[in-house]
Design an enzyme around this catalytic site. Structure first.
Site, PDB file in Angstrom:
ATOM      1  CG  HIS A 263       4.242  -2.412   5.394  1.00  0.00           C
ATOM      2  ND1 HIS A 263       4.307  -1.058   5.649  1.00  0.00           N
ATOM      3  CD2 HIS A 263       2.916  -2.701   5.282  1.00  0.00           C
ATOM      4  CE1 HIS A 263       3.089  -0.556   5.685  1.00  0.00           C
ATOM      5  NE2 HIS A 263       2.213  -1.532   5.456  1.00  0.00           N
TER       6      HIS A 263
ATOM      7  CB  VAL B 199       2.795   1.477   9.366  1.00  0.00           C
ATOM      8  CG1 VAL B 199       4.165   1.543  10.036  1.00  0.00           C
ATOM      9  CG2 VAL B 199       1.720   1.082  10.386  1.00  0.00           C
TER      10      VAL B 199
ATOM     11  CG  ASN C   2      -1.892  -1.135   1.239  1.00  0.00           C
ATOM     12  OD1 ASN C   2      -2.363  -1.546   0.179  1.00  0.00           O
ATOM     13  ND2 ASN C   2      -2.207  -1.667   2.406  1.00  0.00           N
TER      14      ASN C   2
HETATM   15  P1  AMP Z   1      -0.730  -0.564   5.826  1.00  0.00           P
HETATM   16  O1  AMP Z   1      -2.184  -0.192   5.924  1.00  0.00           O
HETATM   17  O2  AMP Z   1      -0.347  -1.148   4.496  1.00  0.00           O
HETATM   18  O3  AMP Z   1       0.186   0.571   6.241  1.00  0.00           O
HETATM   19  O4  AMP Z   1      -0.527  -1.760   6.834  1.00  0.00           O
HETATM   20  C1  AMP Z   1      -0.202  -1.596   8.168  1.00  0.00           C
HETATM   21  C2  AMP Z   1      -0.492  -2.913   8.855  1.00  0.00           C
HETATM   22  O5  AMP Z   1       0.231  -2.941  10.056  1.00  0.00           O
HETATM   23  C3  AMP Z   1      -1.958  -3.141   9.220  1.00  0.00           C
HETATM   24  O6  AMP Z   1      -2.411  -4.335   8.580  1.00  0.00           O
HETATM   25  C4  AMP Z   1      -1.938  -3.281  10.755  1.00  0.00           C
HETATM   26  O7  AMP Z   1      -2.826  -4.265  11.199  1.00  0.00           O
HETATM   27  C5  AMP Z   1      -0.499  -3.670  11.010  1.00  0.00           C
HETATM   28  N1  AMP Z   1       0.074  -3.313  12.293  1.00  0.00           N
HETATM   29  C6  AMP Z   1       0.045  -2.100  12.893  1.00  0.00           C
HETATM   30  N2  AMP Z   1       0.763  -2.125  14.033  1.00  0.00           N
HETATM   31  C7  AMP Z   1       1.274  -3.383  14.134  1.00  0.00           C
HETATM   32  C8  AMP Z   1       2.106  -4.036  15.095  1.00  0.00           C
HETATM   33  N3  AMP Z   1       2.575  -3.411  16.170  1.00  0.00           N
HETATM   34  N4  AMP Z   1       2.426  -5.341  14.884  1.00  0.00           N
HETATM   35  C9  AMP Z   1       1.956  -5.985  13.792  1.00  0.00           C
HETATM   36  N5  AMP Z   1       1.174  -5.417  12.860  1.00  0.00           N
HETATM   37  C10 AMP Z   1       0.826  -4.142  13.030  1.00  0.00           C
END
Ligand code: AMP
Length: 116
Positions: A102, A98, A89
């Site tokens: 990733h 985030v 994303n």
């Molecule tokens: P995105 O929307 O592509 O930025 O994905 C961020 C992902 O990070 C989401 O699917 C969240 O559920 C996941 N996420 C956020 N904080 C954590 C964390 N501390 N450990 C594992 N996954 C997380």
């Protein structure tokens, strides 16, 4: 605040815990806290690249390693042959929350296409 201050930067540095399923010098993979399928893993570079837009030619081998790690993990989890999805994303319209690059590895059930 620097790029390394994201939650994923902290996970990569070992400052906060995560359910890590793979790590090496350059890459860390851990389970998503809010899984969208039976297996949902996030694969990140240790290098804090905020978004795909910020990646450079120099990062090409590293980005390749993220995808190869996804394929290797899919084999280990046992759904490589059935199939799975990898997602990156980018920014607001892409749903990025985030800002540490990733790859989502999502598998273990049939996935709809197109996504919402
Ligand atoms: P995105 O929307 O592509 O930025 O994905 C961020 C992902 O990070 C989401 O699917 C969240 O559920 C996941 N996420 C956020 N904080 C954590 C964390 N501390 N450990 C594992 N996954 C997380």
């Amino acid at each position: 605040m620097t790029d390394t201050d994201t939650i994923f930067g902290k996970i990569a540095r070992g400052d906060i815990p995560a359910d890590i399923v793979y790590e090496d010098d350059e890459v860390v993979a851990f389970r998503d806290l809010n899984p969208q399928a039976p297996t949902h893993v996030l694969i990140i570079p240790r290098k804090p690249i905020p978004t795909l837009n910020d990646a450079t030619e120099e990062d090409a081998p590293l980005i390749g390693k993220l995808l190869l790690a996804a394929a290797r993990l899919a084999k280990e989890f046992g759904f490589a042959e059935d199939g799975y999805r990898t997602v990156v994303n980018c920014n607001a319209n892409g749903g990025q929350t985030v800002y540490h690059l990733h790859v989502h590895l999502i598998g273990g059930r049939p996935l709809q296409w197109p996504p919402g």
